[in-house]
Design an enzyme around this catalytic site. Structure first.
Site, mmCIF file in Angstrom:
data_model
loop_
_atom_site.group_PDB
_atom_site.id
_atom_site.type_symbol
_atom_site.label_atom_id
_atom_site.label_comp_id
_atom_site.label_asym_id
_atom_site.label_seq_id
_atom_site.Cartn_x
_atom_site.Cartn_y
_atom_site.Cartn_z
ATOM 1 N N ASP A 15 0.251 -1.307 -0.016
ATOM 2 C CA ASP A 15 0.008 -0.199 -0.054
ATOM 3 C C ASP A 15 0.879 0.959 -0.015
ATOM 4 O O ASP A 15 0.465 2.506 0.193
ATOM 5 C CB ASP A 15 -0.772 0.127 1.219
ATOM 6 N N GLU A 16 2.437 1.570 0.012
ATOM 7 C CA GLU A 16 2.730 2.176 0.131
ATOM 8 C C GLU A 16 3.259 2.746 -1.112
ATOM 9 O O GLU A 16 3.567 3.616 -0.266
ATOM 10 C CB GLU A 16 4.062 1.938 1.280
ATOM 11 N N TYR A 76 11.901 2.863 -0.019
ATOM 12 C CA TYR A 76 11.455 1.580 -0.064
ATOM 13 C C TYR A 76 10.713 1.956 -0.724
ATOM 14 O O TYR A 76 10.140 0.376 -1.951
ATOM 15 C CB TYR A 76 11.389 0.969 0.955
#
Ligand SMILES: NC(=O)c1ccc[n+]([C@@H]2O[C@H](COP(=O)([O-])OP(=O)(O)OC[C@H]3O[C@@H](n4cnc5c(N)ncnc54)[C@H](O)[C@@H]3O)[C@@H](O)[C@H]2O)c1
Length: 341
Positions: free
Chosen positions: A134-135, A158
């Site tokens: 979801d990031e 990330y």
């Protein structure tokens, strides 16, 4: 003949739960590839295999390999042809990516390209699942839940490296007409998670009488929040997609290539509520302080949120987490090997 699935990152937290479910629920043979970095640990698989039958155990093989490099001919012969690839291996910790961005590009972008190249040469590939997060959508303002095809807004190395891997997956699906799809999974918890992650770290902190740091906004009044999902539920959703006949043909009228699916947690919990649940499960008082990480270290997002409508329409919904969190607290305290690292 039984299908063969290659699952990358099998020594890691989520993939070992997926391997367990594949062994339990299918007759597939599994090959897992892992380079066993600081977070990879084959004892995860060893623990789970205790509860499997000898026949189930015989269906799993582990291969040591770092995906930053191509597979050499010996490894290719060892792996053989596969029907399905589930690519979960990745650098997974945001803080580490902030300190070492290039390592994340190498593992999550170059590593993904190497496994896509492997898949491209497979004669009978049925499915390739790229396991994302979801990031990649970045922080979600209150009231917003991102759909599968919303814009990306990676706010730390990330998530940018995971989005980079996603875009390669989209490109391979389109350019080489490969059966690829992508999942975006929310925050995962469960047995044998690395203690650098929030839930095990908080279990340990509360057990030891420490003060829990709660990630908050700059006014130090609004705690960050996430949708948590148990790793077994993630494995269940992943298998659901791997077995669903429509996964590769699901309707998408956005013009964007490559099927994508959000794997959502059932309830949004803020970090303070979660820490309180962890303290309650231990019968201990919660000592905490708010910390505005975002101002001191941009890259920490306050809230992530995805819409789970597409999966719900297909027939998959997550289970509630309250009880599961309490169970994981108890299990983790009884299995200190996974906590006191
Ligand atoms: N943990 C979460 O909340 C979450 C949420 C959404 C998505 N994800 C994604 O799920 C996947 C698994 O996450 P996790 O929490 O289980 O992570 P983890 O760190 O527990 O496991 C990752 C595994 O990948 C292996 N690995 C890393 N780089 C490699 C490389 N270059 N070659 C071979 N093996 C390599 C590691 O050794 C480790 O065993 C990742 O792709 C992550 O981005 C995680």
């Amino acid at each position: 003949m039984a299908k063969k699935i290659l699952i990358t990152g099998g020594g890691g937290f989520i993939a070992h739960h997926l391997i367990n479910q594949v062994l339990k629920r299918t007759d597939w043979d599994i090959v897992t590839v892992d380079r066993l970095d600081y977070s990879g640990n084959l004892n995860r698989l060893h623990d789970l295999l205790q509860d499997r039958t000898p026949e189930e155990r015989s269906r799993l093989r582990t291969i040591f390999h770092d995906l930053k490099a191509e597979f050499n001919p010996m490894l290719l012969a060892d792996i053989g042809d596969v029907d399905i690839v589930a690519h979960l291996a990745a650098g997974s910790h945001v803080d580490r990516s902030i300190d070492h961005p290039m390592e994340f590009v190498m593992d999550n972008v170059v590593g993904t390209c190497n496994i896509l190249e492997f898949a491209r040469k497979q004669p009978n590939l049925e499915r390739f699942l790229y396991f994302s997060t979801d990031e990649v959508f970045g922080p979600a303002p209150e009231g917003i839940k991102y759909d599968e095809y919303d814009r990306y807004n990676s706010t730390n190395p990330y998530s940018a490296s995971k989005a980079g891997g996603e875009e390669l997956a989209v490109a391979y699906q389109n350019t080489y007409d490969m059966p690829i799809y992508i999942t975006h999974t929310m925050n995962v918890f469960g047995e044998r998670q690395h203690p650098e992650k929030f839930i095990p770290m908080t279990i340990r902190n509360v057990r030891d009488g420490g003060t829990v740091t709660i990630h908050s906004d700059e006014t130090k009044t609004i705690p960050g929040s996430r949708h948590y999902i148990h790793a077994e539920d993630v494995a269940d959703a992943t298998l659901f997609l791997l077995e669903h006949t429509d996964t590769l043909n699901i309707e998408n009228n956005t013009g964007v290539k490559c099927p994508k699916f959000n794997i959502c947690g059932a309830t949004e919990l803020n970090n303070l509520e979660l820490a309180q649940m962890i303290a309650d499960a231990q019968g201990k008082e919660l000592k905490y302080e708010f910390m505005d990480f975002h101002s001191s270290r941009p890259g920490h997002d306050l809230r992530y949120a995805l819409s789970g409508e597409r999966m719900a329409k297909m027939g998959w919904t997550p289970r509630p987490v309250d009880q599961r969190i309490a169970e994981v607290v108890t299990w983790t305290l009884e299995n200190r090997r996974w906590l006191d690292v």
